[in-house]
Scaffold this motif. Structure first.
Motif: not given
Lengths: 115, 113
Positions: A34, A32, A46, A49, A105, A96-103, A93
């Motif tokens: 944004l 993704y 925000f 996106s 920039f 980072i692990i399954q189901g989680a994301q970091k941004l 995005s």
């Protein structure tokens, strides 16, 4: 290793005209993208996106375009208003692990709308 | 609908001291991420918390630690402060199933002298 780059530190546009902010990225795993707007002494707000499987998303005066082959995205603001004057951050995005994301920039572009 | 809140707004500390920053997520959000924004740069990911566990850490030393409480609020602790830790610290909250869409608080401006 700057994976998200905004090459224009600043942009000046006349009120009522179109503002185009650009962003380039290198990581094909971003899912993704944004755009955030930031006023001084405030946190990023925000704006809009887009999924990596789309090429356009529109919300009112804001439209984001994604060109995957060029690894480039842009934010169009039409028409530009004085209240749009702020720093704009492009973010992407990544999982980072399954189901989680970091941004991740970009460095930001300062947009100034002139009356 | 309360947004993300952070405290304090500003903080001045001396090198070597320790600091704790606090964050309350947006109502309904269960995931908290922390970012550091140096002057003229974009925010840099520090770590993310979900279910009171640290999920992932960015490129920050162990002097940076955190905690998430059962009510989803979170703290960021920084030990042995260095001058280079001076920055805006941003907390962002999201839903666990939609962690790409993060909403940011106003930040805490930390100055280390």
């Amino acid at each position: 290793d700057q994976q998200v780059k905004q090459n224009s530190p600043s942009l000046s546009v006349q009120e009522g005209r179109i503002s185009i902010l650009n962003c380039d990225y290198t990581n094909s795993m971003f899912d993704y993208f944004l755009w955030y707007k930031k006023y001084p002494a405030e946190g990023p707000t925000f704006l809009i996106s887009i999924s990596s499987i789309k090429d356009k998303n529109e919300d009112g005066r804001f439209t984001v375009f994604l060109n995957k082959s060029a690894k480039h995205l842009s934010l169009h603001i039409v028409p530009s208003q004085p209240g749009d004057s702020a720093v704009y951050f492009c973010a992407a995005s990544v999982h980072i692990i399954q189901g989680a994301q970091k941004l991740v920039f970009g460095q930001g572009t300062r947009l100034t709308i002139n009356p | 609908d309360a947004g993300v809140t952070q405290s304090p707004t500003h903080l001045i500390k001396t090198r070597g001291q320790q600091v704790t920053l606090r964050c309350s997520p947006k109502s309904g959000h269960d995931t908290v991420s922390w970012y550091q924004q140096a002057l003229g740069q974009g925010p840099q990911f520090i770590f993310q918390y979900y279910e009171e566990e640290e999920r992932q850490r960015g490129n920050f030393p162990d002097r940076f630690s955190g905690h998430q409480f059962p009510n989803y609020s979170s703290e960021l602790n920084v030990n042995a402060l260095l001058l280079g830790d001076s920055a805006l610290y941003l907390c962002a909250s999201s839903l666990e199933w939609r962690t790409y869409e993060q909403y940011f608080g106003p930040g805490t401006r930390l100055t280390v002298t």
